[in-house]
Structures are given as structure tokens and as C-alpha cells.
Design a protein around this motif. Structure first.
Motif, mmCIF file in Angstrom:
data_model
loop_
_atom_site.group_PDB
_atom_site.id
_atom_site.type_symbol
_atom_site.label_atom_id
_atom_site.label_comp_id
_atom_site.label_asym_id
_atom_site.label_seq_id
_atom_site.Cartn_x
_atom_site.Cartn_y
_atom_site.Cartn_z
ATOM 1 N N GLU A 15 0.528 -1.754 0.296
ATOM 2 C CA GLU A 15 -0.247 0.055 -0.093
ATOM 3 C C GLU A 15 1.058 1.460 0.007
ATOM 4 O O GLU A 15 0.307 2.562 0.007
ATOM 5 C CB GLU A 15 -1.179 -0.024 1.697
ATOM 6 N N GLY A 16 2.238 0.772 0.139
ATOM 7 C CA GLY A 16 2.938 2.712 -0.216
ATOM 8 C C GLY A 16 2.968 3.254 1.036
ATOM 9 O O GLY A 16 3.123 4.840 1.587
ATOM 10 N N CYS A 17 2.750 2.865 2.045
ATOM 11 C CA CYS A 17 2.391 3.277 4.200
ATOM 12 C C CYS A 17 2.795 2.401 4.852
ATOM 13 O O CYS A 17 1.853 1.414 4.879
ATOM 14 C CB CYS A 17 1.175 4.685 3.917
ATOM 15 N N LYS A 18 2.389 3.001 6.319
ATOM 16 C CA LYS A 18 2.593 2.273 7.399
ATOM 17 C C LYS A 18 1.359 2.239 7.538
ATOM 18 O O LYS A 18 0.447 3.151 8.143
ATOM 19 C CB LYS A 18 3.745 3.304 8.554
ATOM 20 N N LEU A 19 0.799 0.952 8.243
ATOM 21 C CA LEU A 19 -0.857 0.666 8.628
ATOM 22 C C LEU A 19 -0.799 -0.341 9.754
ATOM 23 O O LEU A 19 -1.464 -0.464 10.691
ATOM 24 C CB LEU A 19 -0.912 -0.732 7.764
ATOM 25 N N PHE A 20 0.815 0.253 10.325
ATOM 26 C CA PHE A 20 1.071 0.080 12.037
ATOM 27 C C PHE A 20 -0.067 -1.542 11.934
ATOM 28 O O PHE A 20 -1.305 -1.280 13.333
ATOM 29 C CB PHE A 20 -0.016 1.069 13.016
ATOM 30 N N LYS A 60 -9.379 1.606 -1.650
ATOM 31 C CA LYS A 60 -10.272 0.632 -0.542
ATOM 32 C C LYS A 60 -9.313 -0.232 -0.320
ATOM 33 O O LYS A 60 -9.776 -0.976 1.357
ATOM 34 C CB LYS A 60 -11.439 -0.827 -1.236
ATOM 35 N N GLN A 61 -8.375 -1.355 -0.976
ATOM 36 C CA GLN A 61 -8.072 -2.569 0.289
ATOM 37 C C GLN A 61 -6.925 -1.790 1.189
ATOM 38 O O GLN A 61 -6.330 -2.211 1.830
ATOM 39 C CB GLN A 61 -5.967 -2.730 -0.767
ATOM 40 N N LYS A 62 -5.873 -0.706 1.288
ATOM 41 C CA LYS A 62 -5.308 0.129 2.064
ATOM 42 C C LYS A 62 -6.239 0.480 3.532
ATOM 43 O O LYS A 62 -6.325 -0.104 4.442
ATOM 44 C CB LYS A 62 -5.273 1.403 1.829
ATOM 45 N N VAL A 189 -9.005 10.118 11.823
ATOM 46 C CA VAL A 189 -8.493 9.353 11.504
ATOM 47 C C VAL A 189 -7.109 9.200 11.443
ATOM 48 O O VAL A 189 -7.209 10.152 10.644
ATOM 49 C CB VAL A 189 -9.405 8.773 10.505
ATOM 50 N N ASP A 190 -6.522 8.474 11.458
ATOM 51 C CA ASP A 190 -4.719 8.465 11.984
ATOM 52 C C ASP A 190 -3.736 7.811 10.817
ATOM 53 O O ASP A 190 -2.919 7.795 10.672
ATOM 54 C CB ASP A 190 -4.528 8.076 12.714
ATOM 55 N N LEU A 191 -4.997 8.040 9.518
ATOM 56 C CA LEU A 191 -4.637 7.094 8.371
ATOM 57 C C LEU A 191 -3.419 7.970 7.122
ATOM 58 O O LEU A 191 -4.822 8.911 6.954
ATOM 59 C CB LEU A 191 -5.163 6.376 7.971
ATOM 60 N N SER A 192 -2.703 8.408 7.449
ATOM 61 C CA SER A 192 -2.064 9.330 6.103
ATOM 62 C C SER A 192 -2.804 9.225 4.964
ATOM 63 O O SER A 192 -3.256 8.279 4.342
ATOM 64 C CB SER A 192 -0.693 8.919 6.585
ATOM 65 N N ASP A 193 -2.953 10.172 3.570
ATOM 66 C CA ASP A 193 -3.518 10.432 2.528
ATOM 67 C C ASP A 193 -3.747 9.016 2.543
ATOM 68 O O ASP A 193 -4.362 8.740 1.493
ATOM 69 C CB ASP A 193 -1.840 9.978 2.037
ATOM 70 N N LEU A 194 -5.774 9.522 3.003
ATOM 71 C CA LEU A 194 -6.528 8.242 2.708
ATOM 72 C C LEU A 194 -7.617 8.807 2.272
ATOM 73 O O LEU A 194 -7.854 10.422 2.211
ATOM 74 C CB LEU A 194 -6.686 7.694 4.185
#
Length: 205
Positions: A15-20, A60-62, A189-194
Motif C-alpha cells: 500500500e506504500g504506507c505504514k498501516l501499523f 479500498k485495500q488500504k 482518522v490517523d491514516l495518512s493520505d486517505l
């Protein structure tokens, strides 16, 4: 029940980002994404033109992987968000934030959402004084979560997570309980670039 059992660090790289997804490890220098951010697979460096559908699918997958929700449950949550007043995308994010497992994680009672889901399933928490073992339950303002007697017998809560607790929650770490003060907002929501609008466009086809 279907669940993902492969290496979760691959999901962050995909996904190219940290999902923690791995708790404290994601905040340390050991994080695999920090050391290797390329997409998994032998063609990770290939330049690919991403279509409109591809962008929508990746978004959506992210968010599915971020909250640990499988396709059927995610689709049902989206349909519920559509029936609510307001913007469907923002409603979807609010419903995902209000899941029992996510609230337990946000309160700091678990190192990751996956661990929170397992603890809830194993009856480690009560909701408003009653047994609660369904991670997908949608909570509402005023609900109180507490570690159950069974949970207190384990050593899982001796060193609670030190992450900051969101403003929409209140936590009493000594009493091992917390309360949902108000409904979360989009900014919480702390997910970047959503880009949740892409998910709405995907399901609108």
C-alpha cells in the motif's frame, strides 16, 4: 473464520504506507517498511500506469487492511454508511473507528488492532458491565469498556501502551476502563493520505 495469515509487513509495502499492523515494532527502527519501502514481488521497481479503477481498489485495500476488516464485512459497513445522513465516505470511516476492536486499540489496551480483536474475542472486556466478545460491534457515545475479571488475571495489561489517547475517548489506566465520550470526526482518522471518496466511487459503479 477467514483471516490473513501471511506476513503483514508485505501489506504496508504493497500500500506504500505504514498501516501499523505489528504494534510497537511499527514505531521502532525495526519496522520493515522503514528499511524497505518497495512493493513486494520481483517487479517492484517496474513503472506501471495505474488506472482509475486501480487507484480506487488500492484505496479500498488500504483501509480494509488498516482496520483488519475482510471484504464482506467491509461491504456491509459501507452499505450501512450509505443509509446514514451525511457524506458516505466520512460515515464509513466513523463506523470503522467505532468498532469494538478499534476502540480497545485506541484506548491503549492492545498493541495492535489484531491483538485487540483477539482479546475481545477471548472475553477480556466488558461493555457497559456486560460480556462483550464481538470485535465488530459498533459502539456509541456513552459506552464504557472495562477489562473483565478474566482479563485482569492475565499479564496483558501490566504495561499499557503509551500511545496518546484520542480526544473522543477517556481512559482510566489504573481502573483499566475507558469511555467513548463522543463520536469521532474525519480528522481523528490517523491514516495518512486517505481518499475515502475513491472507495465511494468504486462501490457506486
Amino acid at each position: 473464520m477467514a483471516r490473513y495469515t501471511d506476513a503483514v509487513c508485505r501489506l504496508c509495502r504493497r500500500e506504500g504506507c505504514k498501516l501499523f499492523l505489528k504494534g510497537e515494532r511499527c514505531y521502532s527502527a525495526k519496522c520493515s517498511f522503514e528499511r524497505r519501502q518497495k512493493a513486494p514481488g520481483m517487479h517492484d521497481n517496474a513503472r506501471r500506469k495505474v488506472s482509475e479503477y486501480g487507484s480506487q481498489l488500492r484505496e479500498k485495500q488500504k483501509i480494509k487492511r488498516f482496520y483488519g476488516v475482510l471484504e464482506k464485512q467491509f461491504h456491509l459497513t459501507f452499505e450501512r454508511a450509505e443509509r446514514m445522513q451525511g457524506k458516505t465516505g466520512e460515515n464509513l470511516l466513523k463506523l470503522l473507528e467505532l468498532r469494538m476492536d478499534n476502540v480497545v486499540y485506541r484506548m491503549g489496551f492492545a498493541a495492535s488492532r489484531a491483538q485487540a480483536r483477539q482479546l475481545v474475542s477471548h472475553c477480556h472486556f466488558t461493555l457497559n458491565g456486560k460480556k462483550a466478545n464481538i470485535p465488530s460491534m459498533i459502539l456509541k457515545p456513552g459506552d464504557e469498556i472495562a477489562v473483565s475479571n478474566k482479563g485482569r488475571k492475565s499479564h496483558a495489561y501490566e504495561n499499557l501502551n503509551s500511545r496518546p489517547v484520542p480526544a473522543w475517548l477517556s481512559v482510566d489506566p489504573e481502573a483499566l476502563k475507558g469511555k467513548l465520550v463522543l463520536a469521532p470526526e474525519r480528522a481523528d482518522v490517523d491514516l495518512s493520505d486517505l481518499k475515502e471518496t475513491l472507495i465511494v466511487e468504486l462501490y457506486s459503479k
